[in-house]
Design an enzyme around this catalytic site. Structure first.
Site, PDB file in Angstrom:
ATOM      1  CG  HIS A 176     -12.524  -0.251   5.402  1.00  0.00           C
ATOM      2  ND1 HIS A 176     -12.939  -0.289   4.639  1.00  0.00           N
ATOM      3  CD2 HIS A 176     -11.354  -0.947   5.721  1.00  0.00           C
ATOM      4  CE1 HIS A 176     -11.671  -1.271   3.444  1.00  0.00           C
ATOM      5  NE2 HIS A 176     -10.861  -1.545   4.263  1.00  0.00           N
ATOM      6  CB  VAL A 184      -1.154  -0.300   1.150  1.00  0.00           C
ATOM      7  CG1 VAL A 184      -1.447   0.998   1.171  1.00  0.00           C
ATOM      8  CG2 VAL A 184      -1.559  -1.004   1.039  1.00  0.00           C
ATOM      9  NE  ARG A 188     -12.388  -7.522  11.766  1.00  0.00           N
ATOM     10  CZ  ARG A 188     -13.254  -6.871  12.688  1.00  0.00           C
ATOM     11  NH1 ARG A 188     -14.160  -7.572  12.993  1.00  0.00           N
ATOM     12  NH2 ARG A 188     -13.296  -5.837  12.605  1.00  0.00           N
ATOM     13  CB  SER A 216      -8.113   5.973   3.880  1.00  0.00           C
ATOM     14  OG  SER A 216      -8.133   3.492   4.765  1.00  0.00           O
ATOM     15  CG  ASP A 227     -15.278   0.116   1.644  1.00  0.00           C
ATOM     16  OD1 ASP A 227     -15.333  -1.075   2.687  1.00  0.00           O
ATOM     17  OD2 ASP A 227     -14.804   1.182   2.772  1.00  0.00           O
ATOM     18  N   GLY A 268       1.870  -2.114   8.937  1.00  0.00           N
ATOM     19  CA  GLY A 268       1.409  -3.046  10.126  1.00  0.00           C
ATOM     20  C   GLY A 268       1.377  -4.559  10.038  1.00  0.00           C
ATOM     21  CD  GLN A 274      -7.232 -12.215  10.378  1.00  0.00           C
ATOM     22  OE1 GLN A 274      -7.968 -11.099   9.805  1.00  0.00           O
ATOM     23  NE2 GLN A 274      -7.749 -12.805  11.493  1.00  0.00           N
ATOM     24  CB  THR A 332      -7.220  -4.636  -2.508  1.00  0.00           C
ATOM     25  OG1 THR A 332      -6.675  -3.938  -0.769  1.00  0.00           O
ATOM     26  CG2 THR A 332      -7.395  -5.629  -1.635  1.00  0.00           C
ATOM     27  NE  ARG A 381     -12.779  -2.628  -2.891  1.00  0.00           N
ATOM     28  CZ  ARG A 381     -11.629  -3.201  -1.645  1.00  0.00           C
ATOM     29  NH1 ARG A 381     -12.554  -3.373  -1.175  1.00  0.00           N
ATOM     30  NH2 ARG A 381     -10.550  -3.585  -1.795  1.00  0.00           N
ATOM     31  CB  VAL A 431      -8.890   1.570   8.514  1.00  0.00           C
ATOM     32  CG1 VAL A 431      -9.954   2.054   8.231  1.00  0.00           C
ATOM     33  CG2 VAL A 431      -8.109   3.304   8.766  1.00  0.00           C
ATOM     34  CB  THR A 435      -2.608   0.612   9.401  1.00  0.00           C
ATOM     35  OG1 THR A 435      -1.577   0.974   8.912  1.00  0.00           O
ATOM     36  CG2 THR A 435      -2.415  -1.064  10.028  1.00  0.00           C
ATOM     37  CE1 TYR A 470       7.385   6.543  12.445  1.00  0.00           C
ATOM     38  CE2 TYR A 470       9.080   5.163  13.764  1.00  0.00           C
ATOM     39  CZ  TYR A 470       7.847   5.360  13.095  1.00  0.00           C
ATOM     40  OH  TYR A 470       7.440   4.337  12.884  1.00  0.00           O
TER      41      TYR A 470
HETATM   42  N1  LIG Z   1      -7.811   1.163   4.660  1.00  0.00           N
HETATM   43  C1  LIG Z   1      -7.953   0.379   3.540  1.00  0.00           C
HETATM   44  O1  LIG Z   1      -8.526   0.356   2.710  1.00  0.00           O
HETATM   45  C2  LIG Z   1      -7.302  -0.796   3.072  1.00  0.00           C
HETATM   46  C3  LIG Z   1      -6.523  -1.111   2.170  1.00  0.00           C
HETATM   47  C4  LIG Z   1      -5.765  -2.355   1.665  1.00  0.00           C
HETATM   48  C5  LIG Z   1      -4.387  -2.509   2.483  1.00  0.00           C
HETATM   49  N2  LIG Z   1      -5.105  -2.138   4.301  1.00  0.00           N
HETATM   50  C6  LIG Z   1      -4.056  -2.020   4.986  1.00  0.00           C
HETATM   51  O2  LIG Z   1      -2.842  -1.515   4.871  1.00  0.00           O
HETATM   52  C7  LIG Z   1      -2.345  -1.887   5.275  1.00  0.00           C
HETATM   53  C8  LIG Z   1      -0.261  -2.200   5.241  1.00  0.00           C
HETATM   54  O3  LIG Z   1      -0.768  -3.270   3.398  1.00  0.00           O
HETATM   55  P1  LIG Z   1      -0.420  -3.851   2.721  1.00  0.00           P
HETATM   56  O4  LIG Z   1      -0.018  -4.610   2.117  1.00  0.00           O
HETATM   57  O5  LIG Z   1       0.348  -2.342   2.101  1.00  0.00           O
HETATM   58  O6  LIG Z   1       1.228  -4.953   3.602  1.00  0.00           O
HETATM   59  P2  LIG Z   1       2.702  -5.225   3.912  1.00  0.00           P
HETATM   60  O7  LIG Z   1       2.825  -6.136   4.019  1.00  0.00           O
HETATM   61  O8  LIG Z   1       2.614  -4.884   1.904  1.00  0.00           O
HETATM   62  O9  LIG Z   1       3.491  -3.808   3.778  1.00  0.00           O
HETATM   63  C9  LIG Z   1       3.129  -2.961   6.007  1.00  0.00           C
HETATM   64  C10 LIG Z   1       4.670  -2.705   5.525  1.00  0.00           C
HETATM   65  O10 LIG Z   1       4.513  -1.743   7.175  1.00  0.00           O
HETATM   66  C11 LIG Z   1       5.885  -2.383   7.558  1.00  0.00           C
HETATM   67  N3  LIG Z   1       6.141  -2.712   8.858  1.00  0.00           N
HETATM   68  C12 LIG Z   1       5.788  -2.991  10.166  1.00  0.00           C
HETATM   69  N4  LIG Z   1       5.836  -2.757  11.316  1.00  0.00           N
HETATM   70  C13 LIG Z   1       6.170  -1.299  10.834  1.00  0.00           C
HETATM   71  C14 LIG Z   1       6.593  -0.606  12.438  1.00  0.00           C
HETATM   72  N5  LIG Z   1       6.878  -0.293  13.017  1.00  0.00           N
HETATM   73  N6  LIG Z   1       6.944   1.011  11.621  1.00  0.00           N
HETATM   74  C15 LIG Z   1       7.450   0.930  10.305  1.00  0.00           C
HETATM   75  N7  LIG Z   1       6.950  -0.040   9.278  1.00  0.00           N
HETATM   76  C16 LIG Z   1       6.082  -1.174  10.254  1.00  0.00           C
HETATM   77  C17 LIG Z   1       6.291  -3.453   6.921  1.00  0.00           C
HETATM   78  O11 LIG Z   1       7.957  -3.475   6.988  1.00  0.00           O
HETATM   79  C18 LIG Z   1       5.554  -3.439   5.442  1.00  0.00           C
HETATM   80  O12 LIG Z   1       7.092  -3.054   5.037  1.00  0.00           O
HETATM   81  C19 LIG Z   1      -2.477  -3.342   6.124  1.00  0.00           C
HETATM   82  O13 LIG Z   1      -3.205  -2.778   7.798  1.00  0.00           O
HETATM   83  C20 LIG Z   1      -3.788  -3.942   5.400  1.00  0.00           C
HETATM   84  O14 LIG Z   1      -4.658  -4.430   5.734  1.00  0.00           O
HETATM   85  C21 LIG Z   1      -6.009  -0.972   4.343  1.00  0.00           C
END
Ligand SMILES: NC(=O)c1ccc[n+]([C@@H]2O[C@H](COP(=O)([O-])OP(=O)(O)OC[C@H]3O[C@@H](n4cnc5c(N)ncnc54)[C@H](O)[C@@H]3O)[C@@H](O)[C@H]2O)c1
Length: 318
Positions: free
Chosen positions: A180, A19, A93, A148, A153, A84, A87, A235, A156, A127, A124, A70
């Site tokens: 969400h 993401v 969950r 977000s 949704d 983040g 799962q 996604t 979509r 959310v 994340t 940071y």
């Molecule tokens: N809100 C939405 O509509 C939506 C849509 C898609 C995905 N998401 C969420 O977005 C999040 C990320 O998804 P993704 O596919 O990119 O996952 P991903 O596993 O590809 O990426 C997560 C990244 O976070 C990093 N990370 C973990 N802990 C960390 C920390 N303490 N500090 C800094 N970086 C850290 C990891 O190293 C990794 O690179 C997930 O929680 C997913 O569910 C949300």
């Protein structure tokens, strides 16, 4: 837009995963930011993404992109949180919520320390719960912490409706509100095309909009992430595009209405929770949560969604 006066327009992205890096790419292509910093505990991943992004700069617009920490959130107009963990097999969950909340405990105070004036935008999951967590941990004014929420949704929903109705998705005005997630609520009573409620639009334009069609379109909206994850693992394009649109509205002070997650003080008696309602977003963050004229069924759905979220928040150790 890339510069505001002499100040560079900096956007910080925490999490250089699917993401975070997809959003970074759309942001770079947009030319909206002059500086993009990516922060990740996996520094090598962040560095790799940054190298790849930088090699597309000669084809796009001048943007300074680097892997930072940071401290580099200082001065960012928006810090976008996509970090983040996903799962794990056998994990509930709630276990996932607690794990990501624990990550937020370390991350959010750092962002707020270096950037007390900025906006935090969270993607994340889950959310809504994490937006609430971030408000509590950051000490920022709640209108500067945005989730977000159901912006994705809603996108979509509009896309699926547009396919059914035979119009451009941008001409479909309809919202998903609440969590969400599984308890989200479609606002059918206010959905419209060309100012006409859907039953009128469908009747006059030869389309079916009965209960069966509505149930199918909503189920496809709500379950879209499951269907995508089954096929490709995660996604990221549509959330990347949604985050870009939100950041654009903030940078350009557009007063755009989005269904985003924010702190709910009192909405039809719903209090002290974060969930999505169409809200006006400007340079200051959430300018206003819009009062909607919901019908009883939608209101009941929204109240149940709020209860689901409050139940999770109560069990969190913050
Ligand atoms: N809100 C939405 O509509 C939506 C849509 C898609 C995905 N998401 C969420 O977005 C999040 C990320 O998804 P993704 O596919 O990119 O996952 P991903 O596993 O590809 O990426 C997560 C990244 O976070 C990093 N990370 C973990 N802990 C960390 C920390 N303490 N500090 C800094 N970086 C850290 C990891 O190293 C990794 O690179 C997930 O929680 C997913 O569910 C949300």
């Amino acid at each position: 837009m890339a510069e505001t006066g002499n100040q560079p327009t900096r956007i910080a992205i925490v999490g250089a995963g699917n993401v975070g890096s997809t959003f970074a790419y759309t942001l770079m292509l947009s030319g909206l930011a002059s500086e993009i910093v990516m922060i990740d505990t996996n520094l090598s991943k962040a560095e790799g993404e940054v190298m790849d992004l930088n090699h597309s700069v000669p084809m796009t617009s001048p943007t300074k992109i680097w892997a930072g920490d940071y401290k580099d959130c200082a001065g960012a107009v928006v810090t976008v949180i996509t970090a983040g963990s996903a799962q794990k097999p056998g994990e509930t969950r709630l276990d996932l919520v607690q794990r990501n909340a624990d990550i937020f405990k370390q991350m959010i105070p750092e962002v707020a320390k270096y950037n007390p004036e900025g906006i935090i935008l969270i993607a994340t999951n889950p959310v809504d719960v994490l937006t609430y967590t971030a408000i509590k941990l950051s000490g920022l004014s709640p209108n500067r912490v945005i989730g977000s929420g159901t912006i994705l949704d809603t996108a979509r929903f509009r896309y699926l409706l547009s396919q059914h109705l035979g119009v451009d998705p941008r001409s479909v005005h309809a919202f998903i509100i609440g969590e969400h997630g599984d308890s989200e609520v479609p606002v059918w009573s206010l959905a419209n095309v060309a100012g006409m409620h859907l039953p009128d639009f469908c009747r006059l334009n030869g389309r079916g909009c009965g209960d069966e069609e509505q149930e199918r379109i909503f189920a496809e909206t709500r379950d879209a992430a499951y269907r995508i994850i089954e096929r490709k693992g995660s996604t990221y394009y549509a959330i990347g595009a949604s985050l870009l649109r939100l950041v654009e509205a903030i940078l350009r002070n557009q007063n755009t209405v989005f269904s985003i997650s924010s702190y709910i003080e009192d909405y039809y008696g719903i209090r002290d929770v974060c969930l999505s309602i169409p809200s006006i977003v400007d340079r200051g963050g959430v300018e206003k949560v819009i009062m909607l004229d919901l019908n009883q069924r939608e209101l009941d759905g929204l109240r149940s969604s709020a209860e689901v979220l409050k139940g999770i928040i109560r069990q969190l150790k913050l």
